[in-house]
Design an enzyme around this catalytic site. Structure first.
Site, PDB file in Angstrom:
ATOM      1  N   CYS A 330     -22.385  -3.423  50.326  1.00 23.09           N
ATOM      2  CA  CYS A 330     -21.247  -2.535  50.082  1.00 23.09           C
ATOM      3  C   CYS A 330     -19.977  -3.116  50.702  1.00 23.09           C
ATOM      4  O   CYS A 330     -19.475  -4.134  50.242  1.00 23.09           O
ATOM      5  CB  CYS A 330     -21.558  -1.133  50.581  1.00 23.09           C
ATOM      6  N   HIS A 427     -27.416   0.559  48.527  1.00 22.69           N
ATOM      7  CA  HIS A 427     -27.870   1.016  49.839  1.00 22.69           C
ATOM      8  C   HIS A 427     -29.326   1.466  49.737  1.00 22.69           C
ATOM      9  O   HIS A 427     -29.804   1.827  48.663  1.00 22.69           O
ATOM     10  CB  HIS A 427     -27.035   2.203  50.323  1.00 22.69           C
TER      11      HIS A 427
END
Length: 489
Positions: A330, A427
């Protein structure tokens, strides 16, 4: 339809863990139980099935209660972006970014939202176990409080106070809390728990009795430290930082100033064949690390500057020259590119920052926030996995032609031409046992555990631990409930 609230004498006294353990214990006794935290401050968020976000601790507590996470379980989530301000997530969706004084002015209207969420949970369950935030003794914040005594008073919920003996001065913690609270707030506190005890609890019997006599509160027990807690997803970066034991592959991760969703690393920290090293500010990246992970960040450009200030950019370049590998997740993925652009000032002052240049991509922050649970395929190994996305912006460039994964039909992430640097927006990927095993095999290792099974096993062990050491029947009585529901006897 009852509630019971657990507040602390300070931050990190173990409230989240105790609530998770009680949710599992109450569920095993046959109660329909739900967790609730009026206001949480954390950059470690979980994505709910309906596309909202809540604190990671409440997601774990929901799991302990046998429920899917829901935005009502944490209606207000504060995600710090600077020392002066935070992004406010209201019932799972971004409300805006506010400075502390601005947020203070919004609290009265937020209390209504908090109470609505609580009452919905209360109506659907036998018991709602509520977790406070920070310290119950923050009397300077009491006027607009929605997280501790302000909520307890508005919802008429009895309070149990937790003190942390591991940090010392637990008698003063509890007696001092009573001393500074108003008579009305003190009347809401019905009991206390001594948490994180080590050694022979009989040696603290005089201290325990002193607290009971001085406060008039009957104690609910002395809870020894739960040594398997490190195998549960961590909410605080300092908790995962302690998971460094192990032999085999050494993985280093960078502790940014605004690190986010670092629970991605929990499964790696639990692997017996992995040594997970947290690299804190002022420390160098270990020269013998096989993999360096750049985790998520709440403020990518600010943490990119923070990374350079630590000299980690120099360490990363040396690591790659030695043939080491790098994974960015991310915000960490965004940092690895050529540049990060924020034309609308979403994360701070508008502008652009040069990236580390290890991936031939550029990132532009903007657009709607992506919040979703997903299924994906890791293209290098073919391993299928489940995870979630929680980010703003889009990354593209030549290295994106070599994607890390395919997510529900679309490409995700990028890989450098030499294969040493990889990035992804996914994630939770290491929680998937199959993917984690495939990924570690790329370093000559393998997974030696089933993470999700381990989490549930440890939650059961935590519930057993609580049942052995706390007066659980008394806690239920405080909420007006019998030891077991009538239909479960």
């Amino acid at each position: 339809m009852a509630g019971l609230m657990f507040q602390g004498t300070g931050s990190n006294v173990g409230k989240s863990l105790v609530v998770a353990g009680l949710c599992r214990a109450f569920r095993r006794r046959g109660f329909r139980v739900a967790p609730f935290k009026p206001q949480n401050m954390s950059n470690n968020a979980a994505v709910t099935p309906d596309g909202g976000e809540i604190g990671r601790a409440q997601a774990l507590q929901a799991r302990a209660a046998g429920l899917a996470p829901h935005v009502d379980m944490n209606p207000v989530l504060l995600k710090p972006r600077s020392d002066m301000g935070a992004q406010v997530i209201l019932r799972g969706q971004r409300l805006g970014t506010f400075k502390a004084r601005e947020y203070w002015g919004k609290k009265p209207e937020l209390l209504g939202v908090v109470l609505d969420s609580y009452h919905r949970l209360e109506a659907a369950h036998d018991l709602v176990v509520v977790e406070g935030a920070g310290s119950a003794a923050e009397v300077n914040l009491r006027g607009a409080d929605i997280a501790n005594m302000g909520f307890a008073e508005a919802a008429s919920v009895p309070v149990v106070l937790l003190g942390d003996i591991d940090r010392g001065g637990v008698i003063a913690q509890i007696v001092g809390t009573q001393a500074v609270l108003s008579a009305g707030d003190n009347s809401l506190i019905k009991s206390f728990i001594i948490n994180k005890f080590r050694g022979d609890p009989d040696l603290f019997s005089d201290g325990y009795g002193y607290i009971e006599n001085r406060t008039g509160w009957r104690g609910a027990g002395i809870l020894p430290a739960f040594d398997r807690a490190h195998l549960l997803p961590a909410e605080d970066a300092q908790d995962i930082a302690r998971k460094t034991e192990g032999k085999g592959l050494k993985i280093a991760w960078l502790v940014f100033s605004r690190v986010a969703n670092f629970d991605d690393l929990d499964p790696l920290g639990a692997e017996p064949g992995v040594e997970l090293i947290a690299v804190h500010p002022g420390q160098a990246i270990p020269g013998d690390a096989g993999l360096v992970i750049l985790p998520g960040s709440k403020s990518t450009r600010a943490d990119l500057a923070f990374l350079r200030a630590q000299g980690w950019d120099i360490d990363l370049a040396a690591h790659l020259r030695r043939g080491g590998r790098v994974l960015g997740i991310c915000g960490g993925y965004q940092m690895l590119g050529r540049a990060v652009h924020d034309p609308d000032g979403i994360e701070g002052p508008a502008g652009s920052s040069p990236g580390l240049g290890h991936l031939d991509i550029e990132t532009t922050l903007g657009g709607d926030k992506v919040l979703r649970q997903v299924r994906a395929e890791h293209l290098a190994s073919g391993a299928r996995l489940t995870g979630y996305e929680i980010h703003l912006g889009h990354s593209d460039g030549p290295d994106a032609a070599r994607p890390f994964a395919r997510v529900e039909g679309r490409a995700d992430g990028a890989i450098s031409a030499d294969g040493l640097v990889q990035g992804t927006y996914l994630h939770g990927l290491f929680s998937d046992d199959g993917f984690r095993d495939s990924y570690l095999r790329g370093f000559g290792g393998a997974s030696a555990m089933r993470f999700e099974t381990t989490v549930d096993t440890v939650l059961d062990e935590l519930a057993d631990h609580i049942e052995r050491h706390l007066r659980v029947d008394d806690l239920l009585a405080l909420a007006g409930l019998p030891p077991y529901p009538v239909n479960a006897r």
